[in-house]
Motif scaffolding. Structure first.
Motif, PDB file in Angstrom:
ATOM      1  N   SER A 199      40.613   7.017  30.113  1.00 45.75           N
ATOM      2  CA  SER A 199      41.052   5.757  30.695  1.00 45.75           C
ATOM      3  C   SER A 199      41.721   5.957  32.039  1.00 45.75           C
ATOM      4  CB  SER A 199      42.063   5.085  29.763  1.00 45.75           C
ATOM      5  OG  SER A 199      41.405   4.419  28.750  1.00 45.75           O
ATOM      6  N   ASP A 200      41.816   4.853  32.756  1.00 44.49           N
ATOM      7  CA  ASP A 200      42.535   4.809  34.008  1.00 44.49           C
ATOM      8  C   ASP A 200      44.017   4.631  33.702  1.00 44.49           C
ATOM      9  OD1 ASP A 200      43.210   3.118  36.744  1.00 44.49           O
ATOM     10  OD2 ASP A 200      41.561   4.588  36.879  1.00 44.49           O
ATOM     11  N   TRP A 201      44.867   5.234  34.541  1.00 41.32           N
ATOM     12  CA  TRP A 201      46.318   5.123  34.295  1.00 41.32           C
ATOM     13  C   TRP A 201      46.823   3.683  34.401  1.00 41.32           C
ATOM     14  CZ3 TRP A 201      49.246   8.661  32.050  1.00 41.32           C
ATOM     15  CH2 TRP A 201      48.831   9.999  32.077  1.00 41.32           C
ATOM     16  N   SER A 202      46.053   2.807  35.070  1.00 44.23           N
ATOM     17  CA  SER A 202      46.510   1.427  35.248  1.00 44.23           C
ATOM     18  C   SER A 202      46.168   0.539  34.040  1.00 44.23           C
ATOM     19  CB  SER A 202      45.891   0.840  36.515  1.00 44.23           C
ATOM     20  OG  SER A 202      44.476   0.882  36.394  1.00 44.23           O
ATOM     21  N   ARG A 203      45.419   1.097  33.085  1.00 42.73           N
ATOM     22  CA  ARG A 203      45.005   0.304  31.915  1.00 42.73           C
ATOM     23  C   ARG A 203      46.222  -0.255  31.178  1.00 42.73           C
ATOM     24  NH1 ARG A 203      43.910   0.081  26.517  1.00 42.73           N
ATOM     25  NH2 ARG A 203      41.753  -0.135  25.787  1.00 42.73           N
TER      26      ARG A 203
ATOM     27  N   ASP B 100      49.315  13.024  37.243  1.00 45.70           N
ATOM     28  CA  ASP B 100      48.026  13.335  37.872  1.00 45.70           C
ATOM     29  C   ASP B 100      47.502  14.727  37.494  1.00 45.70           C
ATOM     30  OD1 ASP B 100      49.736  14.827  39.350  1.00 45.70           O
ATOM     31  OD2 ASP B 100      49.482  13.720  41.228  1.00 45.70           O
TER      32      ASP B 100
ATOM     33  N   GLN C 226      33.264   9.585  42.685  1.00 43.37           N
ATOM     34  CA  GLN C 226      34.065   8.920  43.723  1.00 43.37           C
ATOM     35  C   GLN C 226      34.232   9.813  44.958  1.00 43.37           C
ATOM     36  OE1 GLN C 226      37.657   8.269  41.543  1.00 43.37           O
ATOM     37  NE2 GLN C 226      36.879   6.452  40.474  1.00 43.37           N
TER      38      GLN C 226
ATOM     39  N   GLN D 211      33.939   7.937  36.867  1.00 43.92           N
ATOM     40  CA  GLN D 211      35.395   7.958  37.044  1.00 43.92           C
ATOM     41  C   GLN D 211      35.859   9.285  37.629  1.00 43.92           C
ATOM     42  OE1 GLN D 211      37.350   5.297  36.408  1.00 43.92           O
ATOM     43  NE2 GLN D 211      35.438   4.224  35.967  1.00 43.92           N
TER      44      GLN D 211
ATOM     45  N   LYS E 187      44.863  14.210  31.775  1.00 39.59           N
ATOM     46  CA  LYS E 187      43.899  13.145  31.490  1.00 39.59           C
ATOM     47  C   LYS E 187      44.476  12.328  30.343  1.00 39.59           C
ATOM     48  CE  LYS E 187      40.363  12.342  32.876  1.00 39.59           C
ATOM     49  NZ  LYS E 187      40.006  11.457  34.019  1.00 39.59           N
TER      50      LYS E 187
END
Ligand SMILES: [Zn+2]
Lengths: 531, 80
Positions: B59-63, B48, A411, A407, B51
């Protein structure tokens, strides 16, 4: 009021003694120095004292303050005579009052010893034979250098032999308490003795790291620190003393380590690492511990660790909490940039200066860094963990978060590739920070001044030269201001201006520079007396 | 509506005035949740620069949010 003064005429002792009266005092101790009738075999008829008054007053005041702080006495006064003195006259008077007698005696002794040693006061003896001579008083002994429980070696770690001190046998380190650990043993101790560890920053985190690693017998300790000790450091930087203020931390730390464990070899660097040498320096060590309060240094260390494959232990603190992260340096990561890819602008990440910190918090995190360092060097269980650890010392909450490089940097080509690019870009920007002692030199050199401080800061400390104001957070929105000719950005400490200059260069404004060290690094208009 | 446990670190703890809270929200994702919290607490940091972790995993922010999730926001810290 200063506790030290110089008198050109006879001193009123009753009145002096009165000034030391204190309701909490249970004891009073005084010392009087008199003119005696002989010195080194010659009969003396009188004396003449001459002082460099300005410096003597400053230094004398310091000595009295030191004695008060060192022994916790309630009041202290010292008067030194100058001019012509007869036999039996009082030359110096010291009085100390305190709760208990012991510290009064010691403080009194401290003041007279230090005065003999440090004050710019000279003595001319008149002899019965009619001639005279200036006499140096430099052979005095400092009793406090032999104080066992508070032994305090300053400029003279080894007392001179003529003081009568008994020679001590050579020191032999005893690591038995750690070699007794099954996982350490003699083999582990040998690993430590062969290890080379670099500690960047000898402050709140660096003090416990250096102390524990020196005590553990790490063979070589490198120290990087460009700062001098400030009084505001003392609540958390436990290797230093009040009397060390103003001295370079690398020198103080080196002296402390040598005193703690003479078996350790110390290497010091009083200049911060920079993109041009960081990787080369990292390659000389088995392990690096990052202990600065500087985000730039943290990112530089991360990149140098990734490029050279050197394990790096990062920690930072904020008020009552801290973060700990071990970067293994292995190509697959993870690394600091896997979490926060780019260095945040100054002001985004809290620092001790702006946000405050409770002294033991960096102590806890620094002790954890030292533990991680020993785990890695000794290959102890758990040494490989690269999780981010968050600790809140107010509510004892801890979080252990595994970092997934997939993650993060993966990338963008992987941690090592990301580090290589970042270092390469930083090397292109090494001329960003320029030094000036006075701002008008910058103008003479053809720079236009742009003040990137906040309006309130500018109002509090205006610069009296033509300049434009653009707050550091808004430089990219005002790019046109920076076009044409060389511009010099300035802020209080040089951090915000340097970051802003790099941002603008990244946008193609190649003529943007930053005042290194900021306004704080400029020479004051009124140079004060050295002391 | 989803009820989640929130934990704040460093300057976010200061800005929120607490190291954590329980919140019932309509936010569909972590990003929406953070947008809501920025209005509520005046958080100065953009997403951004942070974290975010859910149930001790980054986790991803879109979770999307699940009932009872523990969400931790972690800013970078520079003190030493
Ligand atoms: Zn990475």
């Amino acid at each position: 009021m200063s506790g030290f003064r110089i008198a050109t005429t006879e001193v009123d002792l009753a009145q002096l003694r009165e000034t030391l009266q204190h309701p909490g005092s249970g004891g009073f101790c005084s010392f009087e120095g008199w003119v005696r009738n002989n010195n080194e075999g010659r009969e003396v008829s009188g004396l003449e004292y001459e002082a460099y008054d300005e410096l003597a007053l400053i230094e004398g005041g310091k000595i009295v303050d030191e004695a008060m702080a060192r022994y916790g006495v309630l009041a202290a006064q010292c008067v030194h005579r100058t001019g012509d003195l007869k036999l039996g006259d009082l030359a110096v008077w010291i009085g100390v009052s305190s709760a208990h007698r012991d510290e009064a005696f010691r403080a009194c002794r401290y003041i007279i010893d230090e005065i003999k040693h440090r004050l710019p006061i000279w003595k001319k003896e008149h002899y019965l034979t009619g001639d005279t001579a200036w006499v140096a008083c430099s052979h005095t002994e400092r009793a406090h250098e032999h104080e066992a429980p508070h032994a305090h070696h300053h400029a003279h770690p080894e007392p001179a032999d003529d003081t009568g001190a008994v020679a001590t046998p050579p020191f032999r380190p005893d690591y038995s308490r750690q070699t007794r650990l099954r996982e350490v043993g003699e083999a582990g101790q040998a690993k430590l003795a062969a290890a080379r560890v670099l500690v960047i920053g000898a402050g709140g985190l660096g003090c416990p790291v250096l102390t524990y690693l020196a005590g553990a017998g790490v063979g070589t300790l490198g120290i990087v620190d460009a700062d001098r000790l400030d009084a505001s450091n003392l609540h958390r930087q436990t290797m230093y003393d009040a009397r060390d203020i103003g001295d370079r931390k690398v020198d103080l730390a080196a002296r402390r380590i040598t005193a703690l464990n003479p078996a350790v070899t110390v290497e010091t660097r009083a200049e911060p690492l920079h993109p041009g040498n960081a990787a080369e320096v990292f390659a000389q060590y088995d392990l690096v511990v990052e202990c600065t309060d500087d985000l730039g240094s943290r990112y530089l260390s991360n990149d140098a660790a990734m490029l050279t494959g050197t394990p790096l232990i990062l920690a930072s603190v904020y008020q009552y909490e801290g973060q700990l992260q071990v970067v293994s340096g292995k190509p697959g990561g993870p690394c600091l940039r896997c979490l926060w890819p780019e260095q945040p602008a100054p002001g985004i990440a809290g620092s001790c200066v702006e946000s405050g910190v409770l002294g033991p918090v960096p102590g806890v995190l620094g002790a954890m860094q030292a533990t991680e360092a020993l785990k890695l060097l000794l290959d102890l269980p758990g040494a490989a963990s690269t999780d981010l650890l968050l600790i809140n010392l107010l509510d004892h909450a801890t979080q252990r978060l595994p970092i997934d490089p997939v993650q993060g940097c993966r990338q963008h080509g992987g941690c090592r590739e990301v580090a290589r690019r970042a270092l390469e870009q930083a090397q292109g920007d090494t001329d960003v920070d320029v030094h000036f002692e006075h701002l008008d030199e910058a103008i003479t050199a053809g720079f236009r001044l742009i003040d990137v401080r906040e309006p309130a800061e500018i109002a509090a400390r205006p610069i009296d030269l033509p300049s434009q104001a653009v707050p550091s957070g808004q430089v990219t929105e005002h790019a046109s201001v920076f076009a044409g000719g060389r511009v010099l950005l300035l802020c209080a400490s040089g951090m915000r201006s340097s970051h802003a200059a790099r941002l603008l260069r990244g946008q193609g404004e190649r003529n943007v520079y930053s005042l290194a060290g900021g306004l704080a690094a400029l020479r004051q208009a009124s140079d004060r007396v050295a002391g | 509506m989803t009820t989640v446990n929130l934990q704040y670190y460093a300057q976010m703890r200061e800005q929120a005035g607490a190291s954590g809270e329980k919140l019932t929200t309509q936010a569909g994702s972590l990003r929406e949740l953070y947008d809501e919290l920025r209005v509520r607490h005046g958080f100065s940091l953009p997403a951004d620069a942070l974290k975010v972790a859910v149930n001790t995993q980054f986790s991803d922010w879109s979770r999307t949010l699940d009932e009872g999730d523990t969400v931790v926001f972690i800013p970078p810290v520079a003190g030493g």
